[in-house]
Design an enzyme around this catalytic site. Structure first.
Site, PDB file in Angstrom:
ATOM      1  CB  ILE A   1       6.951  -0.594   9.211  1.00 14.24           C
ATOM      2  CG1 ILE A   1       6.212  -1.268  10.375  1.00 14.24           C
ATOM      3  CG2 ILE A   1       6.805   0.921   9.265  1.00 14.24           C
ATOM      4  CD1 ILE A   1       4.734  -0.982  10.436  1.00 14.24           C
ATOM      5  CE  LYS A   2       5.623   0.886   0.523  1.00 18.69           C
ATOM      6  NZ  LYS A   2       4.693   1.038  -0.640  1.00 18.69           N
ATOM      7  CB  ILE A   3      10.994   3.387   6.323  1.00 23.55           C
ATOM      8  CG1 ILE A   3      10.352   3.050   7.670  1.00 23.55           C
ATOM      9  CG2 ILE A   3      11.908   4.596   6.465  1.00 23.55           C
ATOM     10  CD1 ILE A   3      11.343   2.742   8.771  1.00 23.55           C
TER      11      ILE A   3
ATOM     12  CB  ILE B   1       0.899  -0.152   6.870  1.00 19.35           C
ATOM     13  CG1 ILE B   1       0.128   1.158   7.089  1.00 19.35           C
ATOM     14  CG2 ILE B   1       1.720  -0.503   8.106  1.00 19.35           C
ATOM     15  CD1 ILE B   1      -0.944   1.047   8.161  1.00 19.35           C
TER      16      ILE B   1
ATOM     17  CB  THR C   1      -0.905   0.050   1.251  1.00 17.55           C
ATOM     18  OG1 THR C   1      -0.077   0.241   2.420  1.00 17.55           O
ATOM     19  CG2 THR C   1      -1.713  -1.229   1.414  1.00 17.55           C
TER      20      THR C   1
END
Length: 378
Positions: free
Chosen positions: A139-141, A108, A44
């Site tokens: 976790i998207k960074i 996310i 996403t």
């Protein structure tokens, strides 16, 4: 129809869907794609959630509840997005278990407005990791310079990470170093490395979107011959860098301790130029142990008429270097292109998130709980 997707999976490419919405979850569409189209993960981003939430229909009841208890915009956005991602994690949990944690992952992204703030990214990653509370979460960074220490810190704490918005080979090398640093720190802290997952999202088609107009402006036959070749060459050289990392002593030590590699993920796989085949950025990047994340239109196109080779990357490295060298010879500055793309990607997600936050603020201010639903709940 899905034989081509089966061939893609058999070649070592994990097929992930680049889309998520409450409607896709409630309708069973995601579960159906997992069953029938080899989908083994979900990604996403702020734009995806903005499209979903602006549709509002599936979110109305939750919006009324949030408004009724006076939730602010930040809390409301987090509540809606983490709800969807938690649900998607549950849908993909069977894939996660069947692949021993390799796939079945759902991503996310941290608040796009924090892309240049290291400490805030770590804090947001912790909050999202706690809120979703699923072992198959990523976790998207964003892969900005400021994010590199955040990537290391999160992995060291046991948070699985998807590093996104990578365009340049130099930045990809820095991302791999940050990942190695984090995994080494996690190992020293006694964490079970086998539970820590990571992918590095290398953006593909947007490179051609940036380079092709520069070639058109040059207007020579040599320039025309390079149209549509920069993105594939760039990604293939990223895979070469990944293989070089796997051959290194740092990775070998981590592998002996039970770690899993940080897999390359091909993002931005939809074709932006209609002159190119709509499966181009999937067909040309088939290699072992990678992820290809696709919007549904691209996924269905690959299923219908993709041209899937056993391997379309190995043996291409020298040709790929020649493509980038030829671009440089025509005066196209690689560093300027990828820096512009990174900055533009951050700005676009930031603008999308801010716009959605403003709209949501107005919606919350005007939302009134449905009286019949409120009475029925008593």
């Amino acid at each position: 129809m899905t034989d081509r997707l089966s061939a893609l999976s058999s070649a070592g490419v994990s097929v992930w869907l680049d889309d998520l919405s409450r409607e896709r979850l409630t309708s069973g569409s995601l579960a159906e794609l997992v069953r029938t189209h080899h989908v083994s993960g979900v990604t996403t981003n702020p734009s995806i959630f903005a499209r979903a939430i602006r549709g509002r229909g599936a979110y109305q009841a939750q919006l009324r509840d949030l408004a009724a208890r006076g939730a602010d915009v930040g809390e409301s956005l987090r509540a809606m997005t983490t709800y969807d991602v938690r649900w998607a994690c549950d849908v993909l949990r069977g894939v996660h278990d069947a692949t021993d944690g390799v796939d079945g992952r759902v991503s996310i992204e941290v608040d796009a407005r924090l892309a240049r703030d290291t400490a805030a990214q770590v804090a947001e990653a912790r909050a999202l990791w706690w809120a979703v509370d699923r072992p198959n979460l990523l976790i998207k960074i964003p892969g900005t310079l400021e994010a590199l220490p955040a990537i290391t810190a999160c992995l060291a704490e046991g948070i699985s990470i998807n590093v996104t918005l990578i365009f340049s080979l130099a930045r990809y090398a820095q991302v791999m170093d940050a990942w190695l640093d984090g995994m080494e720190q996690a190992h020293r802290a006694g964490r079970d490395l086998s539970t820590l997952a990571s992918v590095a999202s290398f953006f593909v088609s947007r490179v051609d979107t940036a380079v092709d107009p520069r070639l058109d402006a040059i207007g020579t036959p040599q320039a025309a011959a390079l149209r549509g070749r920069a993105a594939i060459a760039n990604a293939r050289l990223a895979y070469e860098a990944y293989e070089q990392m796997l051959a290194g002593a740092r990775w070998q030590a981590l592998a002996a301790a039970g770690a899993r590699p940080q897999r390359p993920l091909w993002a931005s796989t939809s074709t932006k130029d209609p002159a190119y085949p709509d499966t181009r950025y999937v067909d040309e990047l088939v290699a072992p142990d990678v992820v290809s994340t696709m919007p549904q239109a691209t996924l269905l196109a690959v299923a219908d008429h993709g041209r899937i080779a056993e391997d379309s990357v190995h043996g291409s490295y020298e040709e790929s270097r020649e493509v980038l060298d030829a671009l440089s010879g025509l005066g196209i500055d690689y560093d300027e292109v990828v820096t512009t793309l990174e900055d533009g990607g951050i700005e676009a997600f930031d603008a999308t998130w801010r716009s959605l936050a403003e709209e949501l603020g107005r919606t919350l201010a005007g939302a009134v709980p449905d009286e019949e639903e409120a009475a029925a709940a008593l």
